[in-house]
Enzyme design. Structure first.
Site, mmCIF file in Angstrom:
data_model
loop_
_atom_site.group_PDB
_atom_site.id
_atom_site.type_symbol
_atom_site.label_atom_id
_atom_site.label_comp_id
_atom_site.label_asym_id
_atom_site.label_seq_id
_atom_site.Cartn_x
_atom_site.Cartn_y
_atom_site.Cartn_z
ATOM 1 N N ASN A 9 0.866 -1.185 0.000
ATOM 2 C CA ASN A 9 0.000 0.000 0.000
ATOM 3 C C ASN A 9 0.901 1.232 0.000
ATOM 4 O O ASN A 9 1.546 1.521 1.006
ATOM 5 C CB ASN A 9 -0.893 -0.012 1.249
ATOM 6 C CG ASN A 9 -1.665 1.279 1.393
ATOM 7 O OD1 ASN A 9 -1.883 1.999 0.424
ATOM 8 N ND2 ASN A 9 -2.089 1.592 2.616
ATOM 9 N N LYS A 11 0.067 4.349 -0.174
ATOM 10 C CA LYS A 11 -0.518 5.567 0.418
ATOM 11 C C LYS A 11 -0.316 6.748 -0.539
ATOM 12 O O LYS A 11 -0.425 6.579 -1.746
ATOM 13 C CB LYS A 11 0.096 5.836 1.790
ATOM 14 C CG LYS A 11 0.147 4.571 2.664
ATOM 15 C CD LYS A 11 0.508 4.851 4.079
ATOM 16 C CE LYS A 11 0.707 3.529 4.802
ATOM 17 N NZ LYS A 11 0.429 3.594 6.202
ATOM 18 N N HIS A 96 -9.326 1.170 4.867
ATOM 19 C CA HIS A 96 -8.044 1.318 5.560
ATOM 20 C C HIS A 96 -8.237 2.223 6.766
ATOM 21 O O HIS A 96 -9.018 3.169 6.733
ATOM 22 C CB HIS A 96 -7.008 1.915 4.592
ATOM 23 C CG HIS A 96 -5.613 1.854 5.135
ATOM 24 N ND1 HIS A 96 -5.138 2.774 6.033
ATOM 25 C CD2 HIS A 96 -4.606 0.977 4.916
ATOM 26 C CE1 HIS A 96 -3.882 2.457 6.343
ATOM 27 N NE2 HIS A 96 -3.539 1.366 5.670
ATOM 28 N N GLU A 98 -6.578 4.565 7.911
ATOM 29 C CA GLU A 98 -6.345 5.997 7.656
ATOM 30 C C GLU A 98 -7.584 6.629 7.028
ATOM 31 O O GLU A 98 -7.883 7.792 7.263
ATOM 32 C CB GLU A 98 -5.096 6.175 6.775
ATOM 33 C CG GLU A 98 -3.829 5.886 7.578
ATOM 34 C CD GLU A 98 -2.626 5.444 6.767
ATOM 35 O OE1 GLU A 98 -2.644 5.550 5.525
ATOM 36 O OE2 GLU A 98 -1.660 4.968 7.391
ATOM 37 N N GLU A 168 -5.413 -5.156 10.489
ATOM 38 C CA GLU A 168 -4.378 -4.141 10.690
ATOM 39 C C GLU A 168 -4.630 -3.413 12.012
ATOM 40 O O GLU A 168 -5.426 -2.470 12.063
ATOM 41 C CB GLU A 168 -4.420 -3.114 9.551
ATOM 42 C CG GLU A 168 -4.127 -3.704 8.196
ATOM 43 C CD GLU A 168 -3.514 -2.664 7.277
ATOM 44 O OE1 GLU A 168 -2.413 -2.922 6.773
ATOM 45 O OE2 GLU A 168 -4.112 -1.594 7.076
ATOM 46 N N GLY A 174 2.469 2.102 10.555
ATOM 47 C CA GLY A 174 3.393 3.223 10.398
ATOM 48 C C GLY A 174 4.106 3.604 11.689
ATOM 49 O O GLY A 174 4.716 4.667 11.777
ATOM 50 N N SER A 214 3.427 -2.353 10.172
ATOM 51 C CA SER A 214 4.885 -2.393 10.301
ATOM 52 C C SER A 214 5.491 -3.745 9.917
ATOM 53 O O SER A 214 6.405 -4.239 10.572
ATOM 54 C CB SER A 214 5.311 -1.974 11.713
ATOM 55 O OG SER A 214 4.902 -0.645 11.965
HETATM 56 C C1 PEP Z 1 -0.601 0.034 5.709
HETATM 57 O O1 PEP Z 1 -0.449 1.050 5.060
HETATM 58 O O2 PEP Z 1 -1.609 -0.660 5.537
HETATM 59 C C2 PEP Z 1 0.433 -0.343 6.683
HETATM 60 C C3 PEP Z 1 0.263 -1.455 7.355
HETATM 61 O O3 PEP Z 1 1.493 0.507 6.834
HETATM 62 P P1 PEP Z 1 2.915 0.143 7.523
HETATM 63 O O4 PEP Z 1 3.377 -1.169 6.942
HETATM 64 O O5 PEP Z 1 3.816 1.280 7.149
HETATM 65 O O6 PEP Z 1 2.683 0.028 8.987
#
Ligand code: PEP
Length: 250
Positions: A9, A11, A96, A98, A168, A174, A214
């Site tokens: 992803n 972003k 997501h 975010e 998630e 992040g 992460s």
């Molecule tokens: C994501 O964007 O879904 C995500 C899990 O980001 P990160 O791997 O940077 O934590």
């Protein structure tokens, strides 16, 4: 046997030129990776470049969102499922954290977008996960159940069969703070139990549940050793070709 998926992803990162440059480096590194499906989700404006760059590869392209209306219409700033399909997308990320946190996404809109994705012939990756304060209050399972019931359980069985779920935990996205493989596996098992209750044992065994939060080259192996974890949804570590390739080739 569930086939694993490694999805990146991106972003709001990269231009079209940077997208092309990424795939020039990335594709040779994952040429032999036939053990999993590989999906990359760039921003809307880079979808055409990503589709062109991956045309003769096994990598598939996802969008990061779509509107729930599947016809053309007066919805300034929105992009529909048929538009994504026409540009060459096969997948779309929905719900997501975010988008839930900053853009008013709710379980209700997640369900509407998921239905639109399916009607458009796109494979949805639907994200669920608890926030830190919810985990600390012992509400993880209650939150996952709420998100599952509101965002997914309204699908007909034949619709749900085409859905991939991404667990998630918001506190791991992040932040560099990955869930331990055991914490992630517990959540995946719980989600599978909800799928079983709603859609039956066979569907629970068939649905792919990705872990996101992460994921890095040095923790993917431990996560993938958990039988209930079927792949990763990777943010930051998918932006660099070598890093994402080493996750794919774990
Ligand atoms: C994501 O964007 O879904 C995500 C899990 O980001 P990160 O791997 O940077 O934590």
């Amino acid at each position: 046997m569930r086939r694993s998926i490694m999805a990146g992803n991106w972003k709001m990162y990269k231009t079209a030129a940077e997208t092309t440059a990424f795939f020039e480096k990335f594709l040779p590194l994952v040429e032999k990776a036939t053990h999993c499906e590989i999906v990359v989700a760039p921003p809307f404006v880079n979808l055409a470049a990503a589709v062109a760059a991956t045309r003769s590869s096994r990598v598939e392209i996802a969008a990061q969102n779509l509107h729930w209306v599947t016809k053309d219409g007066a919805y300034t700033g929105e992009v529909s499922g048929p538009m994504l399909k026409a540009i060459g997308c096969g997948w779309v990320i929905i719900g997501h954290s975010e988008r839930r946190q900053y853009f008013g996404e709710t379980d209700e809109t997640v369900l509407k977008r998921t239905i639109a994705a399916l009607e458009s012939g796109l494979a949805p990756i639907v994200c669920v996960g608890e926030r830190l304060e919810e985990r600390e209050a012992g509400r993880t399972e209650a939150v996952l159940e709420e998100q599952f019931n509101g965002g997914l359980a309204g699908l007909a069985p034949e619709q749900f069969a085409r859905v991939t779920i991404a667990y998630e935990p918001v506190w791991a996205i992040g932040t560099g703070r990955t869930a331990t493989p055991e914490i992630a596996a517990d959540a995946h098992k719980f989600l599978r139990s909800r799928i079983k209750a709603r859609y039956g044992e066979e569907q629970a065994a068939a649905t792919r549940i990705l872990y996101g939060g992460s994921v890095k080259p040095d923790n993917i192996k431990g996560l993938m050793a958990q039988p209930d974890i079927d792949g990763g949804l990777v943010g930051g570590a998918s932006l660099d070709p070598a890093s994402f390739a080493s996750i794919v080739n774990f």
